[in-house]
Each structure stands twice: as structure tokens, then as C-alpha cells.
Design a protein around this motif. Structure first.
Motif, PDB file in Angstrom:
ATOM      1  N   ASN A  99      31.206  31.172  51.640  1.00  0.00           N
ATOM      2  CA  ASN A  99      31.972  31.729  50.532  1.00  0.00           C
ATOM      3  C   ASN A  99      32.159  33.231  50.660  1.00  0.00           C
ATOM      4  N   GLU A 100      31.152  33.915  51.183  1.00  0.00           N
ATOM      5  CA  GLU A 100      31.315  35.341  51.447  1.00  0.00           C
ATOM      6  C   GLU A 100      32.409  35.580  52.486  1.00  0.00           C
ATOM      7  N   PHE A 137      35.832  35.266  50.829  1.00  0.00           N
ATOM      8  CA  PHE A 137      36.215  36.478  50.103  1.00  0.00           C
ATOM      9  C   PHE A 137      36.681  37.560  51.079  1.00  0.00           C
ATOM     10  N   LYS A 138      36.010  37.661  52.206  1.00  0.00           N
ATOM     11  CA  LYS A 138      36.380  38.674  53.194  1.00  0.00           C
ATOM     12  C   LYS A 138      37.771  38.409  53.759  1.00  0.00           C
ATOM     13  N   GLU A 182      40.353  39.428  51.258  1.00  0.00           N
ATOM     14  CA  GLU A 182      40.447  40.892  51.229  1.00  0.00           C
ATOM     15  C   GLU A 182      41.240  41.416  52.421  1.00  0.00           C
ATOM     16  N   PHE A 229      41.437  32.063  42.482  1.00  0.00           N
ATOM     17  CA  PHE A 229      40.341  31.230  42.966  1.00  0.00           C
ATOM     18  C   PHE A 229      40.126  30.079  41.978  1.00  0.00           C
ATOM     19  N   ILE A 252      31.641  35.880  39.824  1.00  0.00           N
ATOM     20  CA  ILE A 252      32.794  35.473  40.631  1.00  0.00           C
ATOM     21  C   ILE A 252      34.063  36.163  40.132  1.00  0.00           C
ATOM     22  N   ARG A 299      34.104  39.705  41.273  1.00  0.00           N
ATOM     23  CA  ARG A 299      34.429  39.771  42.707  1.00  0.00           C
ATOM     24  C   ARG A 299      35.932  39.552  42.918  1.00  0.00           C
ATOM     25  N   ALA A 300      36.494  38.603  42.195  1.00  0.00           N
ATOM     26  CA  ALA A 300      37.926  38.323  42.319  1.00  0.00           C
ATOM     27  C   ALA A 300      38.757  39.513  41.850  1.00  0.00           C
ATOM     28  N   CYS A 353      42.618  39.502  42.214  1.00  0.00           N
ATOM     29  CA  CYS A 353      42.828  38.064  42.124  1.00  0.00           C
ATOM     30  C   CYS A 353      42.324  37.543  40.777  1.00  0.00           C
TER      31      CYS A 353
END
Length: 272
Positions: free
Chosen positions: A95-96, A99-100, A103, A111, A139, A142-143, A148
Motif C-alpha cells: 500500500n505504501e 501511494f508512491k 504521487e 481511493f 488514509i 495521506r490522500a 486525492c
């Protein structure tokens, strides 16, 4: 394709209002990213929702870039959190990595987030709600860093209950969370669809369609069930105007054939 019975409620679902879902992880031909994007264009979709498994991450960046290069809207990207590998403060390596990738591509998408049942084992409702709020808060933050959005996805277990998802959303008003409603995870709620549709409509971003039988197969082609036509009408009457997901969610099948079965089934509902 599908229309309500009164002129006031009339709404026709066209192909432009739909997108394919579950076409990456479910495809006996295991198409490459290039082949999958070509398939989406061949059928006539102008958008799709990206599902994946760990084995697809090597090609995720390529596939999403190909979609963008071909003017296919990436409506959403799936993210599944499992307590065996994802924590509130630390996501799994997969999952990391996802996200990368988002990006690096500078992709602005949504998401679709769902939480495994094992997050809520032996917890009461209030404890489950507190844990879900903490996880989704992380989450969503982070989005937001990637510009996002987040939409909660009804899968199974405690988090699959749309009323519980509404509680999570209302506890996090700062994130403007949305919802995705899946017919294929709603077999236990068929009789409650009018109430559910009215409750979720302010937050609803997408509806994934499926043929619906109370005691039949979980995955069934649209038009082969007993309830999906009325369920679609209910969502339309509640004010939802799409987009609508066309499932490719069949094991050991050519996803192209599955998609056409569902498209044809959706058309048949209007013929009826």
C-alpha cells in the motif's frame, strides 16, 4: 438502458455513464496493461476503476500512465487494508508503494478504501467505530497530500455496513469522504435498499452493479437476477445519476466476455 417508470424519474444509463471494475485481478487471459487499456477503448468505456493485487504493482505505474495517455479517466484506485499487514500509523509495503506510484504520476483520483474484518475482531460497535475513524482519518490525510479523495467501499464485516460507514463519515467532516455502494456485497440488505439508498445518496460517488438473488450466486450477470432492476430504479429515484460499475469479477473467465455479458444484461432490463 434502464429507465424509471415515470417521466419525472426518467434516467437512461448509457455506456458513457459506466466504467469497468475488477478487470485487473479477474481475467483468465491475464492481459498486459497495454492490452487492458486497448480492451477498455475497444468496448467504448471512457473511464475505469483500477483494482490490483500485489503481483500487479510492477505494472501499475505503466498501466495508469497508459490510461492517462489514452484519455481514459482513472475514476478510482482500490486500497484494501488488512490488520495482518496494515496498521493505523504504518501501511503495508504494497500500500505504501501504491501511494508512491500515485504521487510520482501526479494522479488526481479517488481511493476506494475498505477495511478487513480482522480489524474489528472482538470489538463492540463503539470500539469498532473508534478504530475505523482513526484509520480512515490517516488514509484521508495521506490522500489529501496527493490532492486525492477517499470513498468508503462496502465489502464485508463491520465496515461493510453502510450505516456504520455513515457514522465514520460524519465523525470526519473535514475530509469530505464519499461512498461506493456494491450490489455484490449487499445480498443481506436487499429488502432495505430504499432506506439505504436514501441514506447514502448525499455521499454516493459510484454504484457497482450485479445480478441479485437472495440465496443464489454472489456474482451473477446483470439481468439474470430477481432484484437488480428494482434496486437500480431505487437508486435512480433517490437521485443517483452515476457512474455505474460493470463488473468483470468472475474467476477463470475472459474478462472481455464477462463485461459484455453484463452490458448486454443491463440493456435487456430496458427491453423488458
Amino acid at each position: 438502458m434502464v429507465q424509471c417508470s415515470s417521466a419525472q424519474d426518467f434516467y437512461k444509463i448509457e455506456l458513457k455513464d459506466t466504467y469497468p471494475w475488477c478487470i485487473v485481478a479477474y481475467d483468465s487471459l491475464e492481459r498486459s496493461p497495454k492490452e487492458r487499456i486497448a480492451l477498455i477503448k475497444e468496448i467504448g468505456f471512457n473511464k475505469y476503476a483500477y483494482d490490483w493485487r500485489d503481483r500487479h504493482l510492477e505494472d501499475t505505474s505503466l498501466e495508469l500512465q497508459l490510461a492517462m495517455d489514452n484519455d481514459i479517466e482513472i475514476l478510482s484506485v482500490w486500497i484494501w487494508l488488512n490488520a495482518k499487514r496494515d496498521g493505523i500509523e504504518q501501511l503495508s509495503h504494497a500500500n505504501e508503494r501504491l501511494f508512491k506510484i500515485i504521487e510520482q504520476l501526479n494522479l488526481k483520483t479517488t481511493f476506494w478504501v475498505s477495511l478487513s474484518e480482522n480489524f474489528f475482531k472482538d470489538l463492540n460497535h463503539q470500539q469498532s467505530l473508534s478504530k475505523a475513524v482513526k484509520i480512515i482519518d490517516v488514509i484521508a490525510m495521506r490522500a489529501a497530500e496527493l490532492d486525492c479523495k477517499v470513498a468508503l467501499y462496502n465489502h464485508s464485516g463491520w465496515f461493510g455496513n453502510p450505516y456504520y460507514q455513515l457514522e465514520v463519515i460524519k465523525a470526519l467532516p473535514q475530509h469530505e469522504l464519499g461512498m461506493v455502494y456494491n450490489f455484490h456485497h449487499a445480498h443481506g440488505s436487499i429488502e432495505d435498499i430504499p432506506q439505504i439508498a436514501n441514506a447514502v445518496i448525499p455521499y454516493l460517488k459510484a454504484v457497482n452493479l450485479n445480478g441479485m438473488e437472495k440465496n443464489g450466486n454472489k456474482i451473477l450477470a446483470i439481468g439474470k437476477g430477481d432484484y437488480e432492476k428494482e434496486m437500480i430504479k431505487i437508486f435512480i429515484k433517490s437521485g443517483f445519476r452515476g457512474p455505474w460499475g460493470i463488473l468483470g469479477h468472475v474467476e477463470n473467465s475472459d474478462v472481455k466476455k464477462v463485461l459484455f455479458q453484463n452490458i448486454d444484461g443491463l440493456r435487456s432490463l430496458q427491453d423488458q
